[in-house]
Every structure is written in structure tokens, then in C-alpha cells.
Design a protein around this motif. Structure first.
Motif, short mmCIF file in Angstrom:
data_model
loop_
_atom_site.label_atom_id
_atom_site.label_comp_id
_atom_site.label_asym_id
_atom_site.label_seq_id
_atom_site.Cartn_x
_atom_site.Cartn_y
_atom_site.Cartn_z
N GLY A 24 -12.24 -13.62 4.48
CA GLY A 24 -11.72 -12.45 3.71
C GLY A 24 -10.09 -12.80 3.37
N MET A 25 -9.38 -11.92 3.55
CA MET A 25 -7.96 -11.87 2.98
C MET A 25 -7.24 -13.31 3.60
N VAL A 149 5.09 -10.54 10.13
CA VAL A 149 4.24 -9.53 9.12
C VAL A 149 3.00 -8.81 9.85
N ASN A 150 2.82 -7.83 10.09
CA ASN A 150 1.65 -7.22 10.77
C ASN A 150 0.77 -6.48 9.64
N VAL A 151 -0.23 -6.97 9.56
CA VAL A 151 -1.28 -6.44 8.69
C VAL A 151 -1.93 -5.06 9.38
N ALA A 152 -1.76 -3.83 8.82
CA ALA A 152 -2.47 -2.86 9.33
C ALA A 152 -3.23 -2.12 8.11
N SER A 153 -3.19 -0.90 8.09
CA SER A 153 -4.30 -0.07 7.18
C SER A 153 -3.69 1.32 6.98
N PRO A 206 -2.75 -3.71 2.81
CA PRO A 206 -2.65 -4.68 1.87
C PRO A 206 -3.29 -4.31 0.63
N ALA A 207 -4.28 -3.50 0.66
CA ALA A 207 -5.19 -2.84 -0.40
C ALA A 207 -6.26 -1.91 0.01
N HIS A 208 -6.50 -1.18 -0.79
CA HIS A 208 -7.41 -0.05 -0.45
C HIS A 208 -8.79 -0.45 -0.67
N PRO A 232 0.63 -8.46 -1.85
CA PRO A 232 1.60 -7.75 -1.23
C PRO A 232 2.16 -8.27 0.27
N THR A 233 1.09 -8.83 0.81
CA THR A 233 1.37 -9.66 2.08
C THR A 233 1.94 -10.80 1.81
#
Length: 284
Positions: A24-25, A149-153, A206-208, A232-233
Motif C-alpha cells: 500500500g501507501m 507523523v501518524n497516519v490516521a483517517s 492521507p487520502a479518501h 501529503p504524508t
């Protein structure tokens, strides 16, 4: 700041630990970071996939140092071992990217638990990054100015403190949304705590509907590419303009409010107390 990050942004001499780097990302972001010369510490659960991604990154950027760390984030003992391995082997850590996550799952009505018996999404998406970050704080502080940097939603649901582990009324996507709000709340607390050490902590959506296996497994139709989320990350990792920014939630490039519970001091304090209790054996 809506512009994409330029390849000229130089990460040579900087060390970045990226969790969830095997698909994935995370996998896409690893290549982007390597292209900027970062020393990459790649985390994954599956050793074979981790080795394959490391080889792929080395081929795309032969001059970028790449080292791998395997751990199952559903076991906080392995999270502690991961952090301690990094502390023992790495002289510096400039950026920690908590990207690994468990989504809603292919069987959303089946409640799963971690090795410690906690609801799986809460454990992997909130408790694991909490333990990893806590144990790595001394190295981040010693390498300051540094970043978390924490990747959430954007999918966020309030925590019911009478049913935190969703032992009743379980649903996978709802569990995921709760865990991501917990990550956001903890990120805000972390930012306030570590500012004195010149460590920043930010969190983003990061993205929808990004085209990931996790999204497809949950039955959603992708509406954004991996690069849509990676850019954006990457901005929060490398952009000099982000150096003084901390304690914020971003919807892609935009500084936006998170769920209202993230700003509820009492809820944050209750979550912090619970998190400290659940992770105490692994953060000491």
C-alpha cells in the motif's frame, strides 16, 4: 500548502523509520523517501515481503541505505522488541512514521483480539504506535529537531469508555474509526509533551478511499491513488515549512479539525490513563 513535495527535498543524512512498509501507501512512500536519499528503516510483519520491498527500494535508489525490522504490531511484546532493536542499532532517528494499520476486515462482524487480548484494531492502530513512539522518544529527542507523523483517517468515531474494546455491538469499520480517533487524541497529547525536546507530532488523513488492500478488503471502491496519499504524508516528513508545526490534524494538505472528542480534555485524559495502564509493561 497544497503543492506536492519536490524531489529536490533532500533527506540525505536523515533516518526515517516507516511502519507498514510492505504494501500500500507504505511501500510507495518507501520509494519516495529513498529517492530523496533517506536512510530507511523499513518495518513489516512478513519477513519475506519485507526483504522483497527492501530489495525493490535498493534497486530504485542504490545510494539510499535500507535496513529492515520485522515485528507483528498485534503483539506489544514484539513492538517493544522492535523499538529496542532500533535503539541498539541506530545512532539517530529523525522521523518516525506510524503508518501500519488494520482496517475494518473482510468479516466485519467477527471481533478479533491482539496477543494481549485487546480488541485488534485498537491494539494495532493505537496501542502499538503509542508503545513504539514512547520507547523511541529518547532517540528522537537526541536527534532533534525530529518529527513523528501518524497516519490516521477521516473516518473517526467517538470512544465509548464503557465499551472501549467493543465487547458488545462490534463492527469492524466502526472499530477502525474508533482506533484512528484514539491515535489522533494521543498524537495531540504527545505534541504537547515533546515540544520542549524539539520533537513535533502531527497526524493526517492521507487520502479518501485510497487504493489499498485494506480498503478493498473492507469492501469499498477506491477513489484515490497511493501517490495521492503519499504526497501529503511526505510533506509532513520533509517540508521545511512543516518544521515548527505540531499537534495538528491534516486532511491531506489542509489543517482541519478532527472529531470533536479529540478536543475534549476529559476524554483525552481518560484515554491517556487507559492507554498508560494497558501499555505500562511495554513502555517501562
Amino acid at each position: 500548502m497544497h503543492e506536492q513535495t519536490s524531489v529536490s527535498d533532500d533527506l540525505r543524512g536523515k533516518t526515517v523509520l516507516l511502519t507498514g512498509a510492505t504494501q500500500g501507501m507504505g511501500r510507495h512512500l518507501a520509494r519516495l523517501l529513498a529517492a530523496r536519499g533517506a536512510t530507511l528503516l523499513l518495518h513489516g510483519r512478513d519477513r519475506e515481503r519485507l526483504a522483497a520491498v527492501a530489495d525493490e527500494v535498493r534497486q530504485s535508489a542504490p545510494d539510499a541505505p535500507v535496513r529492515t525490522y520485522a515485528a507483528d504490531l498485534a503483539d506489544l511484546e514484539q513492538v517493544r522488541t522492535l523499538a529496542d532493536a532500533v535503539l541498539a542499532a541506530e545512532p539517530r532517528l529523525d522521523v518516525l512514521v506510524n503508518n501500519a494499520a488494520v482496517g475494518g476486515g473482510s468479516a466485519p462482524n467477527v471481533r478479533e483480539t491482539s496477543s494481549q487480548g485487546h480488541e485488534l484494531r485498537f491494539a494495532v492502530n493505537h496501542l502499538a504506535p503509542y508503545v513504539l513512539t514512547r520507547r523511541l522518544l529518547p532517540l528522537l529527542a537526541a536527534s532533534a529537531p525530529s518529527r513523528v507523523v501518524n497516519v490516521a483517517s477521516m473516518g473517526q468515531a467517538p470512544i465509548d469508555f464503557d465499551n472501549v474494546m467493543l465487547e458488545h455491538d462490534y463492527e469492524g469499520v466502526h472499530a477502525y474509526c474508533r482506533s484512528k480517533l484514539a491515535l489522533i487524541m494521543a498524537s495531540f497529547d504527545l505534541a504537547a509533551e515533546v515540544a520542549q525536546h524539539k520533537v513535533t507530532a502531527n497526524v493526517l488523513h492521507p487520502a479518501h478511499l485510497m487504493d489499498t488492500y485494506m480498503l478493498q478488503q473492507s469492501g469499498f471502491t477506491p477513489a484515490a491513488s497511493l501517490d495521492d496519499g503519499a504526497q501529503p504524508t511526505l510533506r509532513l516528513i520533509v517540508d521545511p515549512k512543516a518544521e515548527g508545526i505540531t499537534g495538528r490534524y491534516f486532511d491531506r494538505f489542509d489543517d482541519r479539525p478532527a472529531h470533536p472528542q479529540a478536543y475534549d480534555a476529559q476524554a483525552r485524559a481518560r484515554l491517556a490513563a487507559l492507554t498508560t495502564e494497558l501499555t505500562a509493561p511495554f513502555t517501562a
